[in-house]
Motif scaffolding. Sequence first.
Motif, PDB file in Angstrom:
ATOM      1  N   MET A  12       0.832  -1.206   0.000  1.00 39.06           N
ATOM      2  CA  MET A  12       0.000   0.000   0.000  1.00 39.06           C
ATOM      3  C   MET A  12       0.867   1.256   0.000  1.00 39.06           C
ATOM      4  N   SER A  25       2.359   1.747  -3.413  1.00 36.00           N
ATOM      5  CA  SER A  25       1.329   2.228  -4.337  1.00 36.00           C
ATOM      6  C   SER A  25       1.098   3.726  -4.142  1.00 36.00           C
ATOM      7  N   GLU A  26       1.051   4.182  -2.897  1.00 38.17           N
ATOM      8  CA  GLU A  26       0.857   5.595  -2.610  1.00 38.17           C
ATOM      9  C   GLU A  26       2.056   6.415  -3.096  1.00 38.17           C
TER      10      GLU A  26
END
Length: 74
Positions: A66, A69-70
Amino acid sequence: MAESGGKAVVVCDLLSLTENVEAIFDCRIHCRMKAEACGLEFVSTEFLNDSADYMDALVELIHERMKQSEERKS
């Protein structure tokens, strides 16, 4: 193993994370029968299922993905 002088076989199925009928048959029943037919002792490790260590590792991996991805979005 038996031909090379081995005494036992330890099976650790890393492809089946949870205990299921197919994995139990392949890793516990089928392999045990083959090992015993060759005169070898047989041991099978437990499946990961929902062990705390497995869940912690999975959560850590998800958080890392995550975050990656950010970072790509920014």
